[in-house]
Design a protein around this motif. Structure first.
Motif, PDB file in Angstrom:
ATOM      1  N   TYR A   1      36.654 -25.044  81.492  1.00 15.39           N
ATOM      2  CA  TYR A   1      35.481 -24.741  82.307  1.00 15.39           C
ATOM      3  C   TYR A   1      35.895 -24.399  83.729  1.00 15.39           C
ATOM      4  O   TYR A   1      36.662 -25.132  84.361  1.00 15.39           O
ATOM      5  N   GLN A   2      35.380 -23.281  84.232  1.00 21.95           N
ATOM      6  CA  GLN A   2      35.693 -22.830  85.581  1.00 21.95           C
ATOM      7  C   GLN A   2      34.514 -23.090  86.487  1.00 21.95           C
ATOM      8  O   GLN A   2      33.393 -22.676  86.194  1.00 21.95           O
ATOM      9  N   THR A   3      34.757 -23.797  87.579  1.00 18.17           N
ATOM     10  CA  THR A   3      33.692 -24.067  88.534  1.00 18.17           C
ATOM     11  C   THR A   3      33.722 -23.052  89.668  1.00 18.17           C
ATOM     12  O   THR A   3      34.767 -22.479  89.988  1.00 18.17           O
ATOM     13  N   ASP A   4      32.564 -22.835  90.242  1.00 22.25           N
ATOM     14  CA  ASP A   4      32.445 -21.918  91.383  1.00 22.25           C
ATOM     15  C   ASP A   4      33.019 -22.615  92.616  1.00 22.25           C
ATOM     16  O   ASP A   4      32.630 -23.730  92.959  1.00 22.25           O
TER      17      ASP A   4
ATOM     18  N   ASN B   1      32.485 -22.133  95.585  1.00 20.49           N
ATOM     19  CA  ASN B   1      31.471 -22.342  96.605  1.00 20.49           C
ATOM     20  C   ASN B   1      30.393 -23.344  96.170  1.00 20.49           C
ATOM     21  O   ASN B   1      29.487 -23.654  96.936  1.00 20.49           O
ATOM     22  N   SER B   2      30.521 -23.803  94.915  1.00 22.09           N
ATOM     23  CA  SER B   2      29.511 -24.738  94.407  1.00 22.09           C
ATOM     24  C   SER B   2      29.793 -26.142  94.928  1.00 22.09           C
ATOM     25  O   SER B   2      30.962 -26.552  95.037  1.00 22.09           O
ATOM     26  N   PRO B   3      28.751 -26.913  95.250  1.00 27.69           N
ATOM     27  CA  PRO B   3      28.969 -28.274  95.744  1.00 27.69           C
ATOM     28  C   PRO B   3      29.443 -29.219  94.677  1.00 27.69           C
ATOM     29  O   PRO B   3      29.969 -30.291  94.957  1.00 27.69           O
ATOM     30  N   GLY B   4      29.287 -28.918  93.373  1.00 29.45           N
ATOM     31  CA  GLY B   4      29.673 -29.819  92.306  1.00 29.45           C
ATOM     32  C   GLY B   4      30.677 -29.213  91.371  1.00 29.45           C
ATOM     33  O   GLY B   4      31.120 -28.118  91.510  1.00 29.45           O
TER      34      GLY B   4
END
Length: 208
Positions: free
Chosen positions: A200-203, A205-208
């Motif tokens: 899974y790749q998170t953004d 710029n995402s806070p979580g």
């Protein structure tokens, strides 16, 4: 601070001093085991409490992460059982590579395995009772290397040759019934469904 039940001297001089040191070492190890057990209990308790709190909301329904994971795996298995073959008919490979993972089939080759609840030692014991191979191996080892320096470095430890058994079974030199009598079973070649999700790749710029 823990107080030891005995006070060992800084320098050991007599057998009594040595025994006192061993006594204290035994106590220290006992206390360490108690602390380790208590810590593990706290970890298990925390995991249980947190697991029940980690919920996800899917289409208005709330479920735990573990429940959702199980549901997704069951859904993927059901889909593969019903529809995967139809999609693979037009593919040169036995899997479908998708943006977020892959699903497919893989061939499990013929294999000889220990039956459920049976250990290699159990098989060895049955073989030994039938032909006394352990004594023969020891005799051969003593004759071949026992009188040489190599004998100090090498020992013979028999191991089950699953590859040899598989080849013998395929060549019909041993049958399944015979293997069963020694606590072995045949896992015949079969197709297995599999699915792997991509990491899974998170953004960024995402806070979580």
């Amino acid at each position: 601070m823990l107080t030891p039940p005995v006070q060992s001297p800084a320098k050991l001089k007599s057998l009594f001093d040595v025994d006192q040191a061993l006594h204290e070492l035994s106590w220290v190890r006992h206390e360490q085991r108690k602390i380790d057990a208590a810590i593990q209990q706290e970890i298990d308790k925390l995991k249980g409490e947190r697991q029940s709190k980690y919920q996800v909301m899917i289409n208005g329904s709330e479920s735990s992460l573990a429940e959702r994971q199980s549901s997704l795996q069951q859904s993927l298995t059901t889909w593969c059982n019903h529809y995967l073959d139809g999609h693979l008919e037009t593919e040169p490979k036995k899997r479908l590579d998708l943006p977020h993972g892959r699903v497919g089939q893989r061939t499990l080759p013929l294999a000889i395995e220990c039956s459920e609840g049976v250990k290699p030692k159990d098989v060895f014991d049955k073989l030994d009772r039938k032909c006394g191979f352990r004594e023969k191996i020891n005799e051969i080892a003593a004759k071949v290397i026992g009188r040489f320096t190599l004998g100090m470095f090498v020992e013979f430890k028999p191991a089950l040759s699953m590859v040899g058994l598989r080849n013998a079974f395929k060549a019909q030199r041993v049958d399944e019934k015979t293997l069963n009598t020694f606590g072995l079973s045949v896992r015949k070649e079969s197709e297995e469904i599999f699915f792997d999700s991509a990491e899974y790749q998170t953004d960024a710029n995402s806070p979580g």
